[in-house]
Design an enzyme around this catalytic site. Structure first.
Site, PDB file in Angstrom:
ATOM      1  N   LYS A  35      13.239   0.243  23.983  1.00  0.00           N
ATOM      2  CA  LYS A  35      12.575  -0.511  22.932  1.00  0.00           C
ATOM      3  C   LYS A  35      13.566  -1.300  22.076  1.00  0.00           C
ATOM      4  O   LYS A  35      13.423  -2.508  21.895  1.00  0.00           O
ATOM      5  CB  LYS A  35      11.797   0.496  22.079  1.00  0.00           C
ATOM      6  CG  LYS A  35      11.298  -0.007  20.781  1.00  0.00           C
ATOM      7  CD  LYS A  35      10.697   1.167  20.018  1.00  0.00           C
ATOM      8  CE  LYS A  35      11.780   2.109  19.543  1.00  0.00           C
ATOM      9  NZ  LYS A  35      11.980   2.069  18.095  1.00  0.00           N
ATOM     10  N   THR A  36      14.569  -0.606  21.569  1.00  0.00           N
ATOM     11  CA  THR A  36      15.549  -1.283  20.710  1.00  0.00           C
ATOM     12  C   THR A  36      16.287  -2.348  21.494  1.00  0.00           C
ATOM     13  O   THR A  36      16.582  -3.427  20.994  1.00  0.00           O
ATOM     14  CB  THR A  36      16.554  -0.259  20.160  1.00  0.00           C
ATOM     15  OG1 THR A  36      15.831   0.856  19.664  1.00  0.00           O
ATOM     16  CG2 THR A  36      17.370  -0.854  19.037  1.00  0.00           C
ATOM     17  N   ASP A 220       9.971  -3.626  14.402  1.00  0.00           N
ATOM     18  CA  ASP A 220      10.229  -2.396  15.148  1.00  0.00           C
ATOM     19  C   ASP A 220       9.208  -1.339  14.726  1.00  0.00           C
ATOM     20  O   ASP A 220       8.712  -1.372  13.600  1.00  0.00           O
ATOM     21  CB  ASP A 220      11.652  -1.931  14.802  1.00  0.00           C
ATOM     22  CG  ASP A 220      12.121  -0.807  15.684  1.00  0.00           C
ATOM     23  OD1 ASP A 220      11.515  -0.596  16.745  1.00  0.00           O
ATOM     24  OD2 ASP A 220      13.109  -0.136  15.311  1.00  0.00           O
ATOM     25  N   GLU A 221       8.905  -0.392  15.578  1.00  0.00           N
ATOM     26  CA  GLU A 221       7.998   0.725  15.241  1.00  0.00           C
ATOM     27  C   GLU A 221       6.707   0.207  14.607  1.00  0.00           C
ATOM     28  O   GLU A 221       6.256   0.718  13.576  1.00  0.00           O
ATOM     29  CB  GLU A 221       8.677   1.692  14.266  1.00  0.00           C
ATOM     30  CG  GLU A 221       9.991   2.258  14.740  1.00  0.00           C
ATOM     31  CD  GLU A 221       9.837   3.465  15.660  1.00  0.00           C
ATOM     32  OE1 GLU A 221       8.727   3.665  16.199  1.00  0.00           O
ATOM     33  OE2 GLU A 221      10.830   4.175  15.856  1.00  0.00           O
ATOM     34  N   GLN A 251       3.137   7.194  19.889  1.00  0.00           N
ATOM     35  CA  GLN A 251       4.133   7.852  19.040  1.00  0.00           C
ATOM     36  C   GLN A 251       3.850   7.636  17.556  1.00  0.00           C
ATOM     37  O   GLN A 251       4.752   7.711  16.728  1.00  0.00           O
ATOM     38  CB  GLN A 251       5.534   7.349  19.371  1.00  0.00           C
ATOM     39  CG  GLN A 251       6.042   7.836  20.715  1.00  0.00           C
ATOM     40  CD  GLN A 251       7.499   7.495  20.926  1.00  0.00           C
ATOM     41  OE1 GLN A 251       8.384   8.063  20.314  1.00  0.00           O
ATOM     42  NE2 GLN A 251       7.746   6.534  21.803  1.00  0.00           N
ATOM     43  N   ARG A 603      11.581  13.905  24.031  1.00  0.00           N
ATOM     44  CA  ARG A 603      12.963  13.946  23.525  1.00  0.00           C
ATOM     45  C   ARG A 603      13.899  14.498  24.575  1.00  0.00           C
ATOM     46  O   ARG A 603      15.101  14.305  24.524  1.00  0.00           O
ATOM     47  CB  ARG A 603      13.093  14.833  22.271  1.00  0.00           C
ATOM     48  CG  ARG A 603      12.347  14.385  21.025  1.00  0.00           C
ATOM     49  CD  ARG A 603      12.517  12.948  20.731  1.00  0.00           C
ATOM     50  NE  ARG A 603      11.419  12.191  21.288  1.00  0.00           N
ATOM     51  CZ  ARG A 603      11.433  10.859  21.403  1.00  0.00           C
ATOM     52  NH1 ARG A 603      12.473  10.174  20.998  1.00  0.00           N
ATOM     53  NH2 ARG A 603      10.409  10.218  21.941  1.00  0.00           N
TER      54      ARG A 603
END
Length: 723
Positions: A35-36, A220-221, A251, A603
DNA sequence: TACTATTTAATTTTT
DNA sequence: TTAAATAGTA
């Protein structure tokens, strides 16, 4: 133009996202899907290939950490510092705008930011001054109410009381709170966003300016945006701005603090013709882990729909361990950790995740005994420490005498004979005359107070004046140092016995060095001190000092979001704990818990352990619980059950059925009797099953009745009704 | 004003 | 259980 460095190493979906045409885009990025990376490469693409000036880009994140990472990665990709690129958190960017346009925003130039702790204190004081009885819970409720309204973009005048007197009072408290903040030049976190939105909305010229400037908005997010953040984005985008938002509806775990996943759906309506790209290839976890995560999240409705996959190995099975109690659970985790470390692994690559902070205690005890270094995330951060806030309060008063929040904090710290009575008089005067505590103090000292109290108040006021005078023109760190010394806080903390006072004094010294290394931005139109104070509020700093030591990581599943570890333990996977009792009532709450579980599972890179205890001491009481329903949502194929311990004599039926029992119907478990099962008895009323023994007609259960106490009953006679 | 006893409630957290 | 906040006491 050679686009190789920007597109190299991206998969098809990532490339499609990065090179998408200059139109609104929604990137659904699964956990560990890069994503980043996509965000960073998109920025580089726009600048390097599309020829967009860095000035025309606005990149928004939720945390300072994410913002810093994004800037760093863009710079290293482009091989040059991108100075005029606005990257920051929603709050940071809102703050920046408000500093530039404080007049339009209706704020004093030296306005200060208050954190939630300051906010709560302020509300408590307000309640006290209005003589509303605060039975501890009320202030928090008021705080929650005010923030929730602000998050929705609502001012008191916009809110309808629905004829509910309780609600009416909350609204009027919101109103009073606003007045106090306005008078003192204080801005809370939610207010930053709300004002930033209003200042754009109400100033056509400003709005025009920023709309023209920011052609591209990178977010972002995105699933974590609340109403006011989304409104701000939309306002800024206008018709021509091009938002590129990245998020993962699966998420979204912050609904309780205003985040709305619905914005993902809304975005497509608000920006017709949005390009949607899904990033589903995962580069983090084994296939087994991904399959488990997919299976769990599939139980949620209203998803965008997404299935993580990997090129990588299947990996080992997920280990599920049913512990007898929480200590057994900790022992198990520590045993596995030992093995892991003995195999030559790095401790920092292992994480223990839990639902609530209280669970860390038992685990910590175990780790201490086993001499395994660990680090617990969360807790107080540097700028949130009491002594630091005390020092900052003095500094704030030198900058702005009307800051009531700071005034009340230090007016009698160290003790200088200004007691509750005197302060109460000031409050009354301030309220009656709609002025700050500072002004009230001055007025009262000359008129109403007796000699001794008046003297004390005057001493305090001249101390602040002296601080301001003597530090005028000093370098920031000298200023901080000088104010700390004049405040005599050090002498005050020296009286604290033991290590506590020592640490406090060390922290004050640390504050001076923080000021020394602080680099004010000359572009900002505020004093270095004000900038430092804002920085302290907006970026509270690290939680724990010794972050560099190689140690096992302990944290809640919430704080684990965005991180990854080769070895992960998810502990306390029991119904009632996770999903949490308080989320069980509504389906939305349960779905959010499930997303949290999804976050937890994803995770793990290689090994995932899931543990639960059949019996857990909670709030000093032993409770029986069943395995989390989320465990049952993972297909058996991916699970390996671990039951190494000798059969415990009693309880004969574990709350978590073994694999074989689970596949059979529950009828072979007699009447579905389980430890912890709620039952009703004709005579004794409601109760919970504590124990069970025997078979068939001789079977007996021990039941703890709410009113009748604990009793052993023969099942075949008792006629228990299952609840 | 500071210390001690009692009461109360108990997710998740960044800015 | 325990942490925090308040009420009560020296």
């Amino acid at each position: 133009m050679d686009v190789t460095p920007i597109l190299d190493g991206l998969n098809d979906a990532q490339r499609q996202a990065v090179t998408s045409p200059p139109e609104p885009a929604l990137i659904i990025a699964g956990a560990g899907s890069g994503k980043t990376r996509v965000l960073v490469h998109r920025a580089a693409w726009l600048i390097d290939v599309e020829g967009i000036s860095p000035q025309s880009l606005l990149a928004v994140t939720f945390t300072n950490k994410a913002a810093a990472e994004m800037r760093g990665r863009i710079e290293s990709l482009l091989q040059l510092p991108v100075k005029h690129l606005w990257i920051g958190t929603f709050h940071g960017l809102a703050h920046r705008m408000l500093r530039r346009h404080w007049r339009e925003a209706g704020l004093p130039q030296n306005f200060q930011i208050i954190d939630s702790d300051d906010q709560l204190r302020l509300i408590k004081r307000l309640l006290k001054s209005l003589e509303i009885d605060d039975s501890l819970r009320v202030p928090k409720e008021v705080q929650w109410f005010i923030n929730a309204q602000k998050d929705e973009g609502l001012r008191p005048k916009h809110i309808d009381d629905d004829g509910d007197p309780n609600r009416r009072q909350l609204i009027s408290l919101y109103q009073s709170y606003e007045e106090i903040c306005q008078r003192g030049g204080l801005v809370d976190f939610a207010e930053l966003l709300l004002r930033a939105h209003e200042v754009l909305r109400d100033n056509a010229e400003l709005l025009q300016h920023y709309r023209r400037r920011f052609q591209h908005l990178l977010v972002d997010e995105f699933q974590d945006t609340n109403a006011i953040q989304y409104a701000w984005l939309r306002l800024l985008a206008g018709d021509k701005g091009i938002p590129f938002v990245v998020g993962d509806d699966d998420q979204s775990i912050y609904r309780w603090r205003g985040a709305r996943v619905e914005h993902i759906h809304r975005f497509q309506k608000d920006f017709p013709g949005t390009n949607i790209v899904k990033l589903e290839q995962n580069y983090r976890s084994t296939e087994t882990i991904l399959n488990a995560a997919n299976a769990v999240i599939e139980n949620n409705s209203s998803r965008m729909g997404k299935k993580l996959w990997t090129d990588g190995a299947t990996g080992e099975a997920i280990k599920v361990y049913s512990a007898y109690n929480e200590r057994d659970e900790a022992d198990f985790v520590i045993g596995r950790l030992r093995d892991w470390i003995n195999q030559g692994n790095v401790r920092a690559d292992a994480a223990i995740l839990y639902r609530s902070n209280a669970q860390s205690r038992v685990l910590e005890e175990g780790l201490v005994n086993a001499r395994i270094p660990y680090r617990v995330y969360g807790g107080l951060r540097f700028f949130e420490r009491a002594e630091i806030k005390d020092a900052l309060a003095y500094l704030r008063l030198t900058s702005n005498r009307n800051d009531d929040s700071s005034f009340e904090r230090v007016v009698n710290k160290p003790t200088r004979g200004i007691g509750a009575r005197t302060v109460e008089m000031m409050r009354a005067y301030a309220r009656a005359n709609a002025c700050s505590m500072w002004r009230a103090a001055g007025a009262i000292a000359s008129d109403d107070l007796n000699g001794r109290a008046a003297n004390a108040v005057n001493t305090f006021m001249s101390l602040i004046e002296r601080m301001a005078r003597e530090t005028d023109g000093m370098d920031l760190h000298n200023k901080v140092d000088h104010v700390i010394h004049l405040s005599t806080l050090i002498e005050f903390f020296e009286k604290d016995k033991g290590e506590k006072g020592e640490t406090r004094i060390e922290n004050l010294a640390e504050l001076v060095s923080a000021a020394k290394s602080f680099e004010p931005d000359p572009a900002e139109e505020m004093s270095p001190l004000d900038e430092f104070l804002s920085h302290a509020a907006l970026e509270a700093g690290e939680g724990q000092a010794d972050a560099w030591e190689d140690c096992v990581q302990l944290m809640t599943m919430h704080s684990a979001k965005g991180l990854e570890f080769p070895l992960v333990f998810m502990c306390g996977m029991e119904d009632g704990l996770f999903p949490h009792q308080r989320s069980l009532a509504d389906p939305q709450g349960l779905e959010e818990e499930r997303r949290l579980c999804y976050v937890g599972i994803t995770r793990a890179m290689q090994s995932l352990y899931i543990t639960h205890a059949e019996q857990r001491r909670l709030h000093g009481m032993d409770n029986f619980s069943q395995a989390s329903r989320f465990i049952a949502e993972i297909p058996d194929d991916y699970i390996e059950e671990i039951r190494p311990r000798v059969q415990v004599a009693r309880p004969m039926y574990s709350s978590r059925p073994t694999q074989r029992q689970r596949s059979a119907t529950s009828s072979d478990n007699e009447l579905g009797i389980r430890l912890g099962q709620q039952v009703r008895h004709k005579k004794f009323g409601d109760g919970v099953i504590l124990n069970y023994e025997g078979q068939g007609a001789h079977a007996r259960v021990e039941v703890n009745f709410e009113s009748a106490g604990t009793k052993w009953l023969v099942l075949s006679y008792a006629n228990l009704e299952l609840m």
